[in-house]
Structures are given as C-alpha cells and as structure tokens.
Design an enzyme around this catalytic site. Structure first.
Site, PDB file in Angstrom:
ATOM      1  N   ASN A  88       0.862  -1.183   0.000  1.00  0.00           N
ATOM      2  CA  ASN A  88       0.000   0.000   0.000  1.00  0.00           C
ATOM      3  C   ASN A  88       0.903   1.240   0.000  1.00  0.00           C
ATOM      4  OD1 ASN A  88      -1.768   2.054   0.516  1.00  0.00           O
ATOM      5  ND2 ASN A  88      -2.683   1.118   2.332  1.00  0.00           N
ATOM      6  N   ARG A 134      -2.749  -2.035  -3.319  1.00  0.00           N
ATOM      7  CA  ARG A 134      -3.904  -1.165  -3.102  1.00  0.00           C
ATOM      8  C   ARG A 134      -3.733   0.081  -3.981  1.00  0.00           C
ATOM      9  NH1 ARG A 134      -4.622   3.756   0.789  1.00  0.00           N
ATOM     10  NH2 ARG A 134      -6.818   4.140   0.407  1.00  0.00           N
ATOM     11  N   HIS A 136     -12.499   4.229  -0.442  1.00  0.00           N
ATOM     12  CA  HIS A 136     -12.676   3.244   0.648  1.00  0.00           C
ATOM     13  C   HIS A 136     -13.493   2.035   0.186  1.00  0.00           C
ATOM     14  CE1 HIS A 136     -12.447   6.763   3.774  1.00  0.00           C
ATOM     15  NE2 HIS A 136     -11.260   6.205   3.633  1.00  0.00           N
ATOM     16  N   GLY A 175     -10.054   9.666   7.209  1.00  0.00           N
ATOM     17  CA  GLY A 175     -10.959   9.919   6.087  1.00  0.00           C
ATOM     18  C   GLY A 175     -12.260   9.200   6.417  1.00  0.00           C
ATOM     19  N   ARG A 225     -10.562  17.189   6.504  1.00  0.00           N
ATOM     20  CA  ARG A 225     -11.299  17.573   5.285  1.00  0.00           C
ATOM     21  C   ARG A 225     -12.680  18.106   5.652  1.00  0.00           C
ATOM     22  NH1 ARG A 225     -10.255  11.995   2.944  1.00  0.00           N
ATOM     23  NH2 ARG A 225      -8.022  12.055   2.517  1.00  0.00           N
ATOM     24  N   GLY A 258     -11.461   3.525  12.499  1.00  0.00           N
ATOM     25  CA  GLY A 258     -11.017   3.838  13.864  1.00  0.00           C
ATOM     26  C   GLY A 258     -12.093   4.495  14.714  1.00  0.00           C
ATOM     27  N   GLU A 284      -8.748  -4.143   5.436  1.00  0.00           N
ATOM     28  CA  GLU A 284      -8.490  -3.969   4.007  1.00  0.00           C
ATOM     29  C   GLU A 284      -7.372  -4.878   3.506  1.00  0.00           C
ATOM     30  OE1 GLU A 284      -9.315   0.493   2.880  1.00  0.00           O
ATOM     31  OE2 GLU A 284      -8.917   0.329   5.005  1.00  0.00           O
TER      32      GLU A 284
END
Ligand code: ADP
Length: 403
Positions: free
Chosen positions: A11, A93, A182, A214, A243, A333, A390
C-alpha cells in the site's frame, strides 16, 4: 505457513509504503511494517514479525518507494526464505482506478498505463502506486501482481447517483463524476454484515459507515454499491479529520474572489485544515475531540456535534436509494471505537425506528473482538460494529488470481 499461499500486500502512499504478508485463508499476518518519510532525509522503515517486537532502520536520505520495497525483500525477508517462497501473489492497493476498473485486475503494462491515466483523480497516490508496482514487478517477476482499486466497488452506482449536475461535456470529455473511495472496506464490511446477520445476500440492504481520518458512507443493495459520499476525490461527503466534506462551492469562490486565495491554497484549507481540526482548532483526532468535549471545551463539543449530525443526515438520506434499510455498519477507527459517537448518531436516527442497546454499544469493544450488534431487539434496523480489514480483503482478492 504452508507454501504458496501467502500474499504480499503493498500500500504505497505519497511518502510511505505499508506492507504485510497475509495468509488469505485465516488472515494471519506473518510480517508487517511501514516505510515512512520517503524522499526526505529521515526516510526509515519499521517492521515486526508475528509475536516479535518492532524493529526500525534508516533507509538512507532521500530513499524512494523502490528502495523501500528492495529493503523489504533483500534485508527484512532475506533470512526468511520460506516466507518469500510462500508468496502466491502481490496485492497492490490503488486509490483511483477512475471509471476504468470495476474489478481487481491483473497487472500488465496496459494496467500501469491505466493507473497513469487516473493520476488526475489521485495526484498524490497513483504516482506512488506506480512506483510500488514497478519495483515489486522487478523483484517478483513470476508471480501475479493484482491491483485492488478503492474506487472499483463504487462502479455499480447508477448514473443518476454518480453524475454531478454540471454540463455534460465535463463528464464526457473530462470524466468529472463521483468515483467514491474506501471501496474495499465498504465491500468487506457489507459482506461480513450479511454473513453475520444470516441475511440473504440477494435481499440485503445495508448502509456502511467507514469512519477513520478519512470518512465515507455507502448505500449497498444486494452486495452492490448504489451510492457513496466521496466524490471526484475524497474531499466530498462527511466531515473528516482535516477535510471539510461537502460544502457550498460558493465558499471557494468567496475565498478566491474576496480574500485573494489561490485555488491551490483553498485546496489545502479544505483538505488539510478543515473538518474536526478546523472546527476544534486543536486536533483532527476524534479521541482528542471527545476528551476535549468531556472536559468542557466548547469547540470540541461543536466538532463532535457536527460530525454526528452530518453523519446521521447522510445515513437518513440513504433510505431513499435503498428503499428499505436492513442494517447499518460502523467501521474504521472512529466507527469501531467511539461508542459516544455511535450513541449520538443512533439517537438522531430514532425517527427511523433505530433503537440502541446502550450496554452492548458501550461494550462493543470487549465482546467478540470489537464486533457485534449494538441495536436493541426491537430496533427497525440492525446496527452493528465490524472492524475493517483492508489488507485481508486485498490478500483474498489477489490470491484468487493465483489459483
Ligand atoms: P485512517 O483513516 O488513517 O486509517 P483510522 O481508521 O485508524 O484512520 O481512524 C483514526 C481515527 O480513529 C482517529 O480520529 C482516532 O482518534 C479515532 N479513534 C481511535 N480510537 C478511538 C477511540 N477509542 N475513541 C474515539 N476515537 C478513536
């Protein structure tokens, strides 16, 4: 571990490479680590073998992604030939496959070119992914390399969900549309929820909330994504760590026209200085926000309230595409760990018949390894916490190509 059945999951971020050797059958991780600060003076790598303590070494000033991957193979795995020999595939990924890829895809030169074409949609990540793929293909020329795209799961959205209401030519000529992100996590937890609830995969409507630094949310009908909150890039949708999520686009013109900011500066404000960070003025970390709120900090309390309010509104809006909602899943999380956030969001969803089991919600961390139902028996919708994984799903999808 038996031979020929592990997957190296790679990744690559803009200045990092995360790696893990994963058994796709049982999810066991033989070794995992991260190379950080790539391109900088203090480029370094840390790793740990299962059950052993963490080690860290410098990679040398300015080390790049290729140097990190070479280090993994030549140094970290050098004394573990059995692990190297056990690799059946490498899973990469990839943040954006744009509208080019709707499935995990075996890497060849044309796929590298496709990832390059999608750089405008992930300008920091896709170039790093390409470096990682090229380096890994050199080191492992004879096993399959498989790209697993964050965007792929969202390719089943209908056009009325993925188009923006702007002139058509920007879609047809410039491919400007909603792509989402995601996807691997949404796909995984939607499938796990269906399995755990004993539902019929052909008749199961679920809203998946991936809430980490995110954050995004998806409406998944019978295993297929039909809407998601992230847009052309991960900036759209929910309020996140740094964000803004969705805002009136006029804010951008206001900042540029009335305050003299450049587009690039506004991009930085909205991506790096907004969200929980922007509202609290203190931290982008949800734990810090919660502690601040509990200690009486009004800005942290506002950040917490906004995060929950906006998430609940998004969940409510997905009753429209789904028609009927069977389950809501919290992951990431924040989703896995913040029982206070889950409680508030479920309270806001009370008009839809969502009812919380407060004891289970608070205890979600201690039963069944942090997963399980947190809704009350008489809730109209099952609400569940499922830790995302993931790496495991990338390993599984990549292993399918090695059969
Ligand atoms: P990433 O998107 O970087 O993978 P994670 O999924 O690890 O991020 O989520 C990080 C977020 O989870 C941070 O905001 C962190 O504060 C939050 N988090 C982790 N543990 C807890 C906890 N016990 N309570 C509340 N928030 C938590």
């Amino acid at each position: 571990m038996a031979n020929d059945k592990n997957v190296l999951v790679v990744n690559c971020g803009s200045s990092s490479v995360k790696f893990a050797i994963v058994d796709p059958q049982d999810g066991k991780v033989a070794v995992s680590g991260i190379a950080e600060a790539l391109g900088l003076d203090d480029a370094r790598i840390s790793w740990s073998f299962q059950g052993e303590s963490k080690r860290e070494e410098s990679l040398g000033a300015g080390a790049d992604h290729a140097r990190a991957i070479d280090f993994v193979v030549d140094t970290i795995l050098a004394a573990h030939k059995e692990l190297l020999d056990s690799l059946a595939a490498v899973g990469h990924r990839i943040v954006s496959g744009g509208d080019l890829y709707s499935q995990p895809t075996l890497v060849d030169d044309s796929v590298e070119a496709g990832i390059e074409k999608c750089i405008p949609f992930a300008p920091l990540h896709n170039p790093a992914h390409l470096q990682g793929i090229r380096a890994a293909r050199k080191v492992f020329p004879s096993i399959p390399h498989v790209c697993v795209f964050d965007t792929a799961f969202h390719q089943t959205m209908p056009e009325y969900a993925f188009r923006f209401a702007i002139p058509e030519k920007y879609y047809t000529e410039n491919r400007i549309r909603r792509y989402g992100a995601h996807g691997t996590s949404h796909y995984y937890v939607a499938g796990e929820a269906c399995r755990e609830l004993g539902a019929d995969p052909e008749n199961f409507n679920v809203i998946t909330c991936h809430l980490g630094n995110g954050a995004s949310i998806s409406a998944v009908k019978n295993g297929k994504c039909i809407d998601t909150s992230m847009g052309l890039t991960p900036l759209d949708g929910l309020m996140m760590g740094t964000r803004s999520g969705s805002i009136d686009p006029s804010v951008i013109f206001f900042l540029c026209d009335n305050m003299g900011y450049t587009a690039q500066e506004v991009c930085k404000i909205l991506n790096k200085e907004s969200g929980l960070m922007g509202i609290s003025g203190k931290t982008s970390d949800f734990r810090g926000i919660t502690e601040g709120k509990l200690a009486g900090d009004e800005k942290c309390a506002l950040a917490f309230d906004m995060f929950c309010y906006r998430l609940a509104k998004f969940i409510a809006s997905y009753y429209v595409p789904l028609g009927r909602v069977d389950a809501i899943v919290f992951t990431g999380g924040i989703g896995e760990n913040s029982f206070r956030m889950r409680q508030r969001v479920m309270e806001l969803l009370a008009p839809f018949g969502v009812k919380i089991d407060e004891v289970k919600n608070e205890k979600a961390l201690v039963f069944k390894g942090g997963r399980g139902l947190i809704s009350a028996e008489d809730s109209s919708v099952k609400v569940t916490v499922i830790p995302t994984n993931e790496e495991l799903i990338i390993a599984r999808l990549a292993a399918d190509f090695a059969k």
